[in-house]
Enzyme design. Structure first.
Site, PDB file in Angstrom:
ATOM      1  CG  ASP A  67      -0.303  -0.485   2.491  1.00  0.00           C
ATOM      2  OD1 ASP A  67       0.929  -0.364   2.610  1.00  0.00           O
ATOM      3  OD2 ASP A  67      -1.023  -0.976   3.372  1.00  0.00           O
ATOM      4  CG  ASP A 142      -8.376  -0.482  11.633  1.00  0.00           C
ATOM      5  OD1 ASP A 142      -7.490  -1.271  11.208  1.00  0.00           O
ATOM      6  OD2 ASP A 142      -8.810   0.460  10.960  1.00  0.00           O
ATOM      7  CG  HIS A 144      -5.522  -1.982   8.649  1.00  0.00           C
ATOM      8  ND1 HIS A 144      -5.577  -0.630   8.910  1.00  0.00           N
ATOM      9  CD2 HIS A 144      -4.218  -2.334   8.830  1.00  0.00           C
ATOM     10  CE1 HIS A 144      -4.385  -0.184   9.230  1.00  0.00           C
ATOM     11  NE2 HIS A 144      -3.535  -1.199   9.194  1.00  0.00           N
ATOM     12  CD  GLU A 149      -8.365   1.342   7.736  1.00  0.00           C
ATOM     13  OE1 GLU A 149      -8.293   0.356   8.507  1.00  0.00           O
ATOM     14  OE2 GLU A 149      -7.759   2.409   7.953  1.00  0.00           O
TER      15      GLU A 149
HETATM   16  P1  PGA Z   1       2.308  -1.333  12.570  1.00  0.00           P
HETATM   17  O1  PGA Z   1       1.175  -1.383  11.452  1.00  0.00           O
HETATM   18  O2  PGA Z   1       3.330  -2.342  12.155  1.00  0.00           O
HETATM   19  O3  PGA Z   1       2.850   0.058  12.512  1.00  0.00           O
HETATM   20  O4  PGA Z   1       1.666  -1.675  13.862  1.00  0.00           O
HETATM   21  C1  PGA Z   1       0.670  -2.619  11.082  1.00  0.00           C
HETATM   22  C2  PGA Z   1      -0.334  -2.455   9.960  1.00  0.00           C
HETATM   23  O5  PGA Z   1      -0.966  -1.388   9.865  1.00  0.00           O
HETATM   24  O6  PGA Z   1      -0.488  -3.398   9.178  1.00  0.00           O
END
Ligand code: PGA
Length: 257
Positions: A67, A142, A144, A149
């Protein structure tokens, strides 16, 4: 799905890097799906070390990142000073430390003039490369997977995604410092591979660390399979999937190896 629990995040990074290195050694021209965020940084450090000290060869490896924020991406050869893009993240954390060919690395273009057309082309490029051999994944606060999302369908393809407030807040802290950006300039949208795109990878490697991930890890691995927690798609993934957690992230799991 195999769940491996390690004592700390350093061991998680080492184990994750070993799996990636195994795929590269078995298939030097493999296609890796890569992730950003704070979790994979240690894994990338370990891969850089393996390249330097053990000669792990990335010269034929092809990568596709999950992404990118919409509106702030910059091509790899531009100035990075103010750039908070995942393209820059990948360059800083991994690509500049290994012998990968820049033309073999792909990060969605957050500055694409026509994002929808770009998303279709990104899907086509993954297909043309033969599909993803190993996909590295984190889990968002959350739930994802990539930037899919809550509510994103499991058959979604690469698309423009509205980010939740939680994701924006979580990721704001992780932006490159000291340049930083104002909260109001924190992107509200991103380009992301869809859950359906990710489900087509031949193998998954999911990593999560820290107590703040314990509840969402439980929901992902043992909760209801639902687009409300898109990472729960791992439960319907029928090929090889390895989940590596530290003790803190695994704390609420009922079943573990
Ligand atoms: P993070 O993000 O490694 O910064 O916790 C994980 C994600 O959003 O997939």
């Amino acid at each position: 799905m195999e769940i491996i629990v390690k004592t700390n995040d350093h061991s998680v990074s080492r184990s994750a890097a070993e799996i990636i290195a195994r795929v590269i050694r078995e298939k030097p021209n493999c296609v890796l799906g890569l992730a950003t965020g704070s979790t994979p940084i240690g894994t990338y450090k370990e891969l850089a070390r393996m390249h330097k000290e053990e000669g792990l060869d990335f010269s034929k490896v092809v990568t596709f990142n999950l992404d990118e924020y919409l509106g702030i991406g910059l091509a790899l050869d531009k100035s990075y000073k103010e750039d908070q893009s995942y393209a820059r993240f990948m360059y800083e954390e991994l690509f500049r430390h290994i012998n990968i060919k820049p033309e073999n690395t792909h990060v969605p273009n957050g500055l694409a003039k026509d994002p929808d057309t770009f998303c279709k082309a990104y899907e086509a490029a993954i297909q043309a490369a033969g599909g993803i051999d190993l996909q590295l994944l984190g889990i968002g606060g959350d739930g994802h997977v990539a930037f899919n999302e809550p509510g994103t369908l499991f058959d979604s393809r690469t698309h423009v995604q509205l980010l939740t407030e939680k994701t924006r807040q979580d990721n704001y802290k992780a932006f490159f410092q000291p340049a930083g950006i104002d909260w109001e300039h924190m992107p509200k949208q991103a380009l992301t591979m869809g859950v359906g795109t990710i489900l087509e990878a031949k193998e998954w490697l999911m990593i999560a660390t820290g107590a703040n991930k314990a509840e969402i890890v439980k929901q992902t691995l043992e909760g209801e399979v639902s687009p409300r927690v898109t990472a729960s798609a791992i439960q319907i993934f029928t090929r090889k999937a390895t989940v590596i957690l530290d003790k803190k992230a695994a704390a609420r799991l009922q079943y573990r190896r």
